[in-house]
Design a protein around this motif. Sequence first.
Motif, PDB file in Angstrom:
ATOM      1  N   GLY A 111       0.790  -1.222   0.000  1.00  0.00           N
ATOM      2  CA  GLY A 111       0.000   0.000   0.000  1.00  0.00           C
ATOM      3  C   GLY A 111       0.822   1.271   0.000  1.00  0.00           C
ATOM      4  O   GLY A 111       0.281   2.359   0.070  1.00  0.00           O
ATOM      5  N   GLY A 112       2.151   1.154  -0.082  1.00  0.00           N
ATOM      6  CA  GLY A 112       3.003   2.330  -0.219  1.00  0.00           C
ATOM      7  C   GLY A 112       3.552   2.924   1.055  1.00  0.00           C
ATOM      8  O   GLY A 112       3.983   4.073   1.071  1.00  0.00           O
ATOM      9  N   LYS A 113       3.569   2.188   2.136  1.00  0.00           N
ATOM     10  CA  LYS A 113       4.130   2.685   3.400  1.00  0.00           C
ATOM     11  C   LYS A 113       5.621   2.324   3.457  1.00  0.00           C
ATOM     12  O   LYS A 113       5.986   1.150   3.426  1.00  0.00           O
ATOM     13  N   ILE A 114       6.487   3.355   3.518  1.00  0.00           N
ATOM     14  CA  ILE A 114       7.939   3.154   3.491  1.00  0.00           C
ATOM     15  C   ILE A 114       8.561   3.803   4.723  1.00  0.00           C
ATOM     16  O   ILE A 114       8.234   4.931   5.067  1.00  0.00           O
ATOM     17  N   VAL A 115       9.456   3.069   5.373  1.00  0.00           N
ATOM     18  CA  VAL A 115      10.178   3.584   6.541  1.00  0.00           C
ATOM     19  C   VAL A 115      11.675   3.437   6.304  1.00  0.00           C
ATOM     20  O   VAL A 115      12.157   2.388   5.878  1.00  0.00           O
ATOM     21  N   PHE A 116      12.385   4.504   6.578  1.00  0.00           N
ATOM     22  CA  PHE A 116      13.846   4.519   6.536  1.00  0.00           C
ATOM     23  C   PHE A 116      14.345   4.735   7.948  1.00  0.00           C
ATOM     24  O   PHE A 116      13.794   5.567   8.675  1.00  0.00           O
ATOM     25  N   TYR A 117      15.361   4.006   8.355  1.00  0.00           N
ATOM     26  CA  TYR A 117      15.989   4.213   9.651  1.00  0.00           C
ATOM     27  C   TYR A 117      17.178   5.151   9.443  1.00  0.00           C
ATOM     28  O   TYR A 117      17.909   5.024   8.461  1.00  0.00           O
TER      29      TYR A 117
END
Length: 138
Positions: A111-117
Amino acid sequence: MKKGILFSAGLLVFLAFSCATNPVTGKKTWALVPNSEIFASSYNQYGEFLKTNKVITGTADAKRVENVGMKIKAAAEKLLKARGTAGELEGYAWEYKLVDSKEVNAWCMPGGKIVFYSGILPICKDDAGMATVMGHEV
């Protein structure tokens, strides 16, 4: 014996109709659960993750994550439109977040949820490196 054959035939029909073609890779994938259910679960898990982790906002790095994410969104939309499968992105709610963590990690959810640390930023170095981590070229 007849029951076994009928069961096997039924199973094959079910499996055949449970397969879908991935619009990006063209490969067959399982489609046992509709996107509406997958996205709802994904969005809930994503929201819970954001509640329990420190999201970085208003910084140059956070803006860079957002900008690269928007380029990926545009590229995905362009690709699927060219292939005549733009409808595959129906229900997507694109969102890109930078999370304060020393971990070298990044992930995306359906669904397009992106997380960068934040710990991965030194490895990415620039927008092209960040896009590569997200799985796309910009």
